[in-house]
Design a protein around this motif. Structure first.
Motif, PDB file in Angstrom:
ATOM      1  N   HIS A  73       0.802  -1.225   0.000  1.00 12.92           N
ATOM      2  CA  HIS A  73       0.000   0.000   0.000  1.00 12.92           C
ATOM      3  C   HIS A  73       0.841   1.284   0.000  1.00 12.92           C
ATOM      4  O   HIS A  73       0.318   2.358  -0.294  1.00 12.92           O
ATOM      5  N   ILE A  75       2.440   2.136  -2.176  1.00 17.52           N
ATOM      6  CA  ILE A  75       2.342   2.548  -3.572  1.00 17.52           C
ATOM      7  C   ILE A  75       1.314   3.655  -3.772  1.00 17.52           C
ATOM      8  O   ILE A  75       1.380   4.419  -4.727  1.00 17.52           O
ATOM      9  N   ALA A  76       0.361   3.757  -2.857  1.00 20.77           N
ATOM     10  CA  ALA A  76      -0.726   4.716  -3.044  1.00 20.77           C
ATOM     11  C   ALA A  76      -0.374   6.116  -2.556  1.00 20.77           C
ATOM     12  O   ALA A  76      -1.138   7.053  -2.785  1.00 20.77           O
ATOM     13  N   GLN A  78       0.723   9.673  -2.528  1.00 26.45           N
ATOM     14  CA  GLN A  78       0.743  10.523  -3.713  1.00 26.45           C
ATOM     15  C   GLN A  78       1.777  11.639  -3.632  1.00 26.45           C
ATOM     16  O   GLN A  78       2.677  11.751  -4.435  1.00 26.45           O
ATOM     17  N   PHE A 135      12.213  11.456  -9.816  1.00 27.06           N
ATOM     18  CA  PHE A 135      11.651  12.618  -9.136  1.00 27.06           C
ATOM     19  C   PHE A 135      11.432  13.756 -10.139  1.00 27.06           C
ATOM     20  O   PHE A 135      12.136  13.851 -11.155  1.00 27.06           O
ATOM     21  N   ALA A 136      10.507  14.644  -9.781  1.00 25.51           N
ATOM     22  CA  ALA A 136      10.283  15.821 -10.625  1.00 25.51           C
ATOM     23  C   ALA A 136      11.548  16.678 -10.664  1.00 25.51           C
ATOM     24  O   ALA A 136      12.256  16.811  -9.672  1.00 25.51           O
ATOM     25  N   ALA A 159       7.242  12.834  -7.254  1.00 25.74           N
ATOM     26  CA  ALA A 159       7.252  12.264  -8.605  1.00 25.74           C
ATOM     27  C   ALA A 159       5.806  12.318  -9.085  1.00 25.74           C
ATOM     28  O   ALA A 159       5.013  11.437  -8.795  1.00 25.74           O
ATOM     29  N   ARG A 160       5.468  13.400  -9.748  1.00 25.13           N
ATOM     30  CA  ARG A 160       4.059  13.723 -10.060  1.00 25.13           C
ATOM     31  C   ARG A 160       3.204  13.441  -8.816  1.00 25.13           C
ATOM     32  O   ARG A 160       3.581  13.793  -7.723  1.00 25.13           O
ATOM     33  N   GLN A 162       2.588  10.470  -7.797  1.00 29.32           N
ATOM     34  CA  GLN A 162       2.808   9.039  -7.607  1.00 29.32           C
ATOM     35  C   GLN A 162       4.123   8.773  -6.884  1.00 29.32           C
ATOM     36  O   GLN A 162       4.834   7.833  -7.210  1.00 29.32           O
ATOM     37  N   GLN A 165       4.498   5.349  -5.210  1.00 30.97           N
ATOM     38  CA  GLN A 165       4.683   4.297  -6.208  1.00 30.97           C
ATOM     39  C   GLN A 165       6.143   4.245  -6.657  1.00 30.97           C
ATOM     40  O   GLN A 165       6.767   3.189  -6.694  1.00 30.97           O
ATOM     41  N   GLN A 166       6.687   5.406  -6.987  1.00 35.14           N
ATOM     42  CA  GLN A 166       8.048   5.413  -7.525  1.00 35.14           C
ATOM     43  C   GLN A 166       9.078   5.013  -6.471  1.00 35.14           C
ATOM     44  O   GLN A 166      10.036   4.305  -6.774  1.00 35.14           O
ATOM     45  N   LEU A 169       8.731   1.279  -6.042  1.00 42.20           N
ATOM     46  CA  LEU A 169       9.339   0.521  -7.144  1.00 42.20           C
ATOM     47  C   LEU A 169      10.859   0.546  -7.027  1.00 42.20           C
ATOM     48  O   LEU A 169      11.528  -0.423  -7.395  1.00 42.20           O
ATOM     49  N   THR A 282     -11.010   7.653  -1.491  1.00 41.19           N
ATOM     50  CA  THR A 282      -9.813   8.018  -2.246  1.00 41.19           C
ATOM     51  C   THR A 282      -9.314   9.380  -1.801  1.00 41.19           C
ATOM     52  O   THR A 282     -10.080  10.330  -1.672  1.00 41.19           O
ATOM     53  N   LEU A 283      -8.024   9.405  -1.579  1.00 38.80           N
ATOM     54  CA  LEU A 283      -7.362  10.623  -1.132  1.00 38.80           C
ATOM     55  C   LEU A 283      -7.103  11.545  -2.310  1.00 38.80           C
ATOM     56  O   LEU A 283      -6.826  11.094  -3.415  1.00 38.80           O
ATOM     57  N   ILE A 384      -8.248  11.342 -11.485  1.00 43.80           N
ATOM     58  CA  ILE A 384      -8.853  10.419 -10.511  1.00 43.80           C
ATOM     59  C   ILE A 384     -10.164  11.007 -10.003  1.00 43.80           C
ATOM     60  O   ILE A 384     -11.185  10.333  -9.929  1.00 43.80           O
TER      61      ILE A 384
ATOM     62  N   ASP B  57      -6.907  -4.285  -4.537  1.00 42.06           N
ATOM     63  CA  ASP B  57      -6.308  -3.794  -3.296  1.00 42.06           C
ATOM     64  C   ASP B  57      -6.528  -2.301  -3.097  1.00 42.06           C
ATOM     65  O   ASP B  57      -7.398  -1.899  -2.369  1.00 42.06           O
ATOM     66  N   CYS B  58      -5.777  -1.464  -3.833  1.00 44.63           N
ATOM     67  CA  CYS B  58      -5.864  -0.027  -3.536  1.00 44.63           C
ATOM     68  C   CYS B  58      -7.209   0.560  -3.954  1.00 44.63           C
ATOM     69  O   CYS B  58      -7.679   1.520  -3.389  1.00 44.63           O
ATOM     70  N   GLU B  60      -7.829   2.362  -6.325  1.00 41.21           N
ATOM     71  CA  GLU B  60      -7.716   3.688  -6.912  1.00 41.21           C
ATOM     72  C   GLU B  60      -6.733   3.706  -8.073  1.00 41.21           C
ATOM     73  O   GLU B  60      -6.183   4.744  -8.405  1.00 41.21           O
ATOM     74  N   ILE B  62      -3.655   2.271  -8.718  1.00 37.98           N
ATOM     75  CA  ILE B  62      -2.210   2.446  -8.663  1.00 37.98           C
ATOM     76  C   ILE B  62      -1.452   1.156  -8.292  1.00 37.98           C
ATOM     77  O   ILE B  62      -0.283   1.021  -8.611  1.00 37.98           O
ATOM     78  N   GLN B  85     -11.227   1.391 -11.456  1.00 44.78           N
ATOM     79  CA  GLN B  85     -11.640   2.745 -11.824  1.00 44.78           C
ATOM     80  C   GLN B  85     -12.797   2.742 -12.823  1.00 44.78           C
ATOM     81  O   GLN B  85     -13.133   3.782 -13.383  1.00 44.78           O
ATOM     82  N   SER B 150      13.636  13.342 -17.832  1.00 43.18           N
ATOM     83  CA  SER B 150      13.043  12.830 -16.604  1.00 43.18           C
ATOM     84  C   SER B 150      11.550  12.564 -16.784  1.00 43.18           C
ATOM     85  O   SER B 150      11.016  11.555 -16.308  1.00 43.18           O
ATOM     86  N   ASP B 151      10.884  13.470 -17.493  1.00 40.91           N
ATOM     87  CA  ASP B 151       9.443  13.297 -17.716  1.00 40.91           C
ATOM     88  C   ASP B 151       9.143  12.054 -18.553  1.00 40.91           C
ATOM     89  O   ASP B 151       8.213  11.301 -18.265  1.00 40.91           O
ATOM     90  N   PHE B 154       9.660   9.053 -16.551  1.00 38.73           N
ATOM     91  CA  PHE B 154       8.519   8.851 -15.655  1.00 38.73           C
ATOM     92  C   PHE B 154       7.347   8.191 -16.380  1.00 38.73           C
ATOM     93  O   PHE B 154       6.697   7.293 -15.839  1.00 38.73           O
ATOM     94  N   ALA B 157       8.014   4.730 -16.198  1.00 42.34           N
ATOM     95  CA  ALA B 157       8.073   4.222 -14.820  1.00 42.34           C
ATOM     96  C   ALA B 157       6.683   4.055 -14.224  1.00 42.34           C
ATOM     97  O   ALA B 157       6.509   3.379 -13.223  1.00 42.34           O
ATOM     98  N   LYS B 181      10.078  -0.810 -18.167  1.00 39.50           N
ATOM     99  CA  LYS B 181      11.180  -0.700 -17.200  1.00 39.50           C
ATOM    100  C   LYS B 181      12.502  -0.474 -17.923  1.00 39.50           C
ATOM    101  O   LYS B 181      13.328   0.349 -17.519  1.00 39.50           O
TER     102      LYS B 181
END
Lengths: 648, 251
Positions: A73, A75-76, A78, A135-136, A159-160, A162, A165-166, A169, A282-283, A384, B57-58, B60, B62, B85, B150-151, B154, B157, B181
């Motif tokens: 979790h 991963i969620a 934001q 990262f941004a 990272a946006r 997410q 998540q990043q 990962l 949802t957040l 979302i 699971d989530c 939402e 992700i 979703q 980077s964008d 992403f 990613a 990946k």
């Protein structure tokens, strides 16, 4: 005399961690390979710990309730992760992050732990960048920052929308690299059902294989629990469907103290509840409060279908009005409480009859910066929102309402992150240690990774290097008994004896779970009082009885069976919920996320009682049907002055 | 709304499966598809039968856990969303909806709508990372990465590892997953040192798992909840060729 020894090193707070690292017992590289460590949970804390320990040479077995560690979790998450890099040159420092976190937690956390977290925050960013976490970045190629609640500096990396998540990962990649080398044995689709303690030391776990239903024993020299928080005790929360408290709760029942269970974070910006069939909330990231303005109409209005037409003078930007310094970026507990205050005054917006929402409005910033800038910053979050509500937040304000999001309480740990059971370590959201009574935004990712990458690799050696461990095989009485207990619980919930089949009224797990969740939300939720908590303490045991008397759990114990999984977790939530109510009743003050109606300032802010409640409440299990015993760890503040928290 | 649901039931990887028909009443149009499935299971269990197994699971979009083929399309007909979703407002009262698991040989059915996607973990373990250990690293700003690089990194990613790409592909190819990946790490300066080794090992693992080859149909990208572009696969092929022709990673 307390039985709790937090083992905080002596000396000034700035040097505690460095000195402790010098004093720590180090296990030689050649000897590390003789130890086996069980890591339960593969989110940020668990995956980073498992990978880092394996890199050091320990043999690690990692357990994961999902089909893959990448689904944890974490991963969620934001919005972002805090760090004291001070790249924006706006005056950030280790001290400032430390201070903000202690203050943000309403002075109910340990100074030494928080200082260490602030010190290590910078290493986490370097670690993640080295792993290729995208990262941004600014146009010049450097890392970008934004602001989060409770801080006056921009220290949040992202990272946006997410970031979790990043970062997960990244940690998952590190973990899979160790799986590839053979140093980590990955056990997906396994659920820890019990902790096994032999001669007073945590020596293994009992697991259920979620595909075959096999009950397995796993032995180790230490057990690390990084199984996340218990927010799903409320049923509706932003937590994932499989998030649960059972690993931690089962450890509690084996002797690990549970600390501050009443500290729950209610996040102010979630998409409001919509209908009785809803299964989760949802957040909307706190980062949205960088550009979104929170408001309600200054007088009750019945038709808000065109909210953008409400003139400026008829809007109450209540956070900006009440907190001119922090404005929309007050900490989460403050923002949530203010939102509730507005809906309690019948100023809420959204569908009748509840009107349980306030506006989060981007109109002004879209006019100022252009839609494309807002889209780049928050595009995925707006998507979302659009998917869930079928409303376009670029043209109408978002409707938001607080929801359960994170739990600051958890298993009690000392400075080495070891619980009251020797050899049982607890990391990430599952422990209680760093956030006090309220967690600041972008601090959960920081803490989970800090515990896993940079604390446990040192402190585990301090235990393994000092104790004597006799060999265990998994066939000792303690392991056998544990397996037999687990099998008994499964038989009981499946109604093997057939006693429940005769009862006239039967309920599904979800029906009973929703009932528990509502009781928790109404009486142990955003605002609590003595009457409500006492009611909850009567009601929850009644519901628990009803659960065991009427629940329907069909299917076989020896196949994939989601209802069985959920049923067993919900059974534990009934026990935990009761302890949360007891903890909340005992804490006769308001602090952070724990708000007691009886204890508030004239302006409606949380009113602490430092003289009597400046302690960690750690509860000891006394056996089935008996109330837990309260132990207190006094919190000593040598560096920050305790003040009434103000964000004005 | 009232619905007829045809749901795939299968006891295990080697058992024969079949579609089972259910009717469901009073579904709230604002419910999510998975909440509708919860409601169906409530009804089934109150009728004394075994629940339909499905994963989520989530809820939402992700975590990548949920994986239903809805009316023949992985994650349903909407673009850029995961199953969780999908909302019931996209369906009409009286509709018949067919619900099936991901179908691909390397994703064996565990039960009903639940499949085993551990092949993805094994592809990841073969090189889906940068080989650095925990410890001191250069300051995060020591490596400058242009924003556009980077964008794009992403964008790749963002893969959630759900496997819809495989389920959508007539060849059951895992090329989009694997290439996402590879692309992320090939684009970033940190990933350059093991570029050749990575692409060779990951592609080899992908083939060993029994996934089919890519024949540029593009269903994968259309089904992808994170809209990973098809160009990702082209990059993987270039990376692979480069690794074979010039196996040294000096960049």
């Amino acid at each position: 005399m307390t039985v709790l020894d937090s083992k905080i090193p002596d000396g000034p707070v700035q040097g505690k961690w460095d000195r402790h690292k010098q004093d720590i017992k180090v296990v030689s590289p050649a000897n590390k390979r003789n130890f086996k460590v069980l890591v339960v949970g593969t989110g940020l804390a668990g995956a980073s710990a498992a990978a880092s320990l394996a890199e050091l040479g320990y043999n690690v077995t990692a357990f994961c309730i999902h089909d893959s560690p990448r689904r944890a979790h974490s991963i969620a998450a934001q919005g972002g992760i805090n760090s004291t890099k001070n790249y924006p040159n706006d005056g950030d420092s280790v001290w400032r992050l430390f201070y903000d976190t202690v203050k943000g937690g309403d002075f109910r956390s340990r100074e030494a732990n928080v200082y260490r977290l602030a010190q290590l925050s910078s290493n986490i960013i370097d670690q993640a960048v080295a792993q290729g976490v995208p990262f941004a970045r600014e146009y010049g190629g450097e890392l970008a920052n934004r602001s989060f609640g409770g801080a006056l500096v921009s220290r949040t990396f992202y990272a946006r929308g997410q970031t979790g998540q990043q970062l997960l990962l990244g940690a998952y990649g590190a973990l899979m690299r160790q799986v590839d080398t053979g140093k980590v044995t990955l056990m997906p689709r396994r659920e820890m059902m019990d902790l096994v303690v032999v001669d007073g030391q945590a020596r293994g776990i009992t697991c259920r294989n979620l595909v075959t239903g096999d009950i397995e024993s796993h032995t180790g020299d230490a057990v690390i629990v990084a199984s996340g928080g218990y927010g799903r005790v409320y049923f509706l929360s932003t937590n994932a469907w499989n998030s649960n408290s059972s690993a931690a709760w089962r450890a509690h029942r084996k002797g690990a103290f549970m600390a501050n269970p009443c500290y729950v974070q209610i996040h102010p910006t979630c998409i409001p509840v919509n209908g009785e069939q809803q299964s989760k909330l949802t957040l909307m990231s706190e980062s949205l409060r960088n550009d979104g303005r929170v408001w309600v109409p200054s007088e009750r209005q019945n038709d808000l279908s065109n909210a953008h037409n409400v003139p400026r003078e008829k809007r109450d930007y209540y956070l900006e009005r009440r907190y001119p310094s922090f404005g929309n970026l007050v900490p989460r507990d403050v923002a949530s409480r203010n939102g509730k205050m507005m809906t309690d005054r019948d100023l809420g917006v959204g569908p009748e009859p509840d009107r349980l929402a306030v506006f989060l409005d981007f109109r002004d910033r879209i006019e100022e910066l252009g839609k494309h800038v807002i889209e780049e910053r928050y595009g995925n979050l707006f998507d979302i929102y659009h998917e869930i509500t079928a409303e376009d937040p670029y043209s109408v304000p978002m409707r938001i309402y607080p929801a359960v999001h994170y739990t600051m309480g958890g298993l009690w740990v000392d400075y080495d992150l070891m619980s009251t059971i020797p050899g049982l370590f607890v990391l990430g959201e599952a422990n209680f240690s760093d956030h006090g009574a309220n967690r600041l935004g972008a601090s959960a990712l920081m803490q989970g990774l800090c515990d896993g990458y940079f604390v446990i690799p040192y402190t585990l050696g301090n235990y393994l290097g000092r104790v004597e461990l006799k060999p265990v095989t998994g066939e000792e009485d303690e392991f056998r008994e544990s397996r037999s207990d687990v099998n008994k619980r499964i038989d009981e919930i499946l109604d093997k004896s057939g006693k429940r089949a005769k009862s006239k009224t039967r309920h599904t797990v979800l029906q009973l779970y929703r009932e528990l969740g509502l009781t928790m939300w109404d009486h142990v939720g955003m605002a609590r009082n003595e009457e409500g908590l006492k009611y909850a303490l009567e009601k929850i045991p009644e519901l628990r009885e009803k659960f065991w008397d009427t629940v329907i759990v069909p299917g076989s114990p020896s196949t994939f069976n989601k209802t069985l999984e959920l049923g067993l977790r919900v059974a534990d939530f009934f026990e935990l919920g009761e302890l949360m109510a007891r903890d909340a009743l005992t804490r006769e003050e308001s602090a952070g996320g724990h708000f007691r109606d009886e204890y508030q300032t004239e302006e409606g802010e949380a009113l602490r009682d430092d003289e009597n409640f400046s302690y960690v409440a750690a509860w000891e299990w006394n056996g089935e049907g008996k109330a837990q015993t309260l132990h207190k760890e006094d919190l000593v503040f040598e560096n920050v002055k305790l003040t009434q928290r103000s964000y004005k | 709304m009232n619905l007829t649901l045809k749901v795939w039931r299968q006891d295990g990887p080697d058992a024969a499966g079949a579609l089972e028909s259910h009717t469901l009443e009073n579904v709230n149009k604002n419910s999510s598809f998975l909440e509708m499935m919860d409601l169906l299971n409530e009804k089934i269990m109150l009728d004394g039968k075994d629940a339909i197994e499905f994963e989520s699971d989530c809820r939402e979009g992700i975590c990548g856990t949920c994986c239903l083929v809805i009316n023949g399309q992985p994650h349903g007909k909407s673009l850029g969303v995961a199953t969780c979703q999908v909302y019931m407002r996209d369906f009409k009262d009286g509709d018949t909806i067919t619900i099936e698991p991901w179908r691909a040989k390397p994703f064996p059915v565990i039960k009903d709508l639940v499949v085993d996607r551990s092949a993805f973990d094994r592809i990841q373990a073969a090189g889906g990372y940068i080989s650095v250990s925990t410890g001191p690293h250069p300051d995060g700003n020591a490596i400058k990465i242009p924003k556009d690089v980077s964008d794009v990194a992403f964008d790749h990613a963002a893969c959630i590892g759900c496997g819809a790409c495989v389920a959508a592909c007539p060849n059951a190819s895992a090329s989009l997953f694997t290439s996402a990946k590879i692309s992320q790490l090939a684009l970033l300066p940190q990933g350059k040192s093991e570029r050749s080794r990575r692409v060779k090992r990951m592609v080899e693992q992908m083939d060993d798992e029994g996934f089919g080859n890519c024949s540029n149909i593009g269903e994968c990208s259309a089904a992808c909840p994170k809209k990973i572009p098809l160009t990702s696969i082209a990059r993987m092929k270039r990376e692979y060729l480069r690794a074979v022709v010039s196996p040294f990673d000096a960049s």
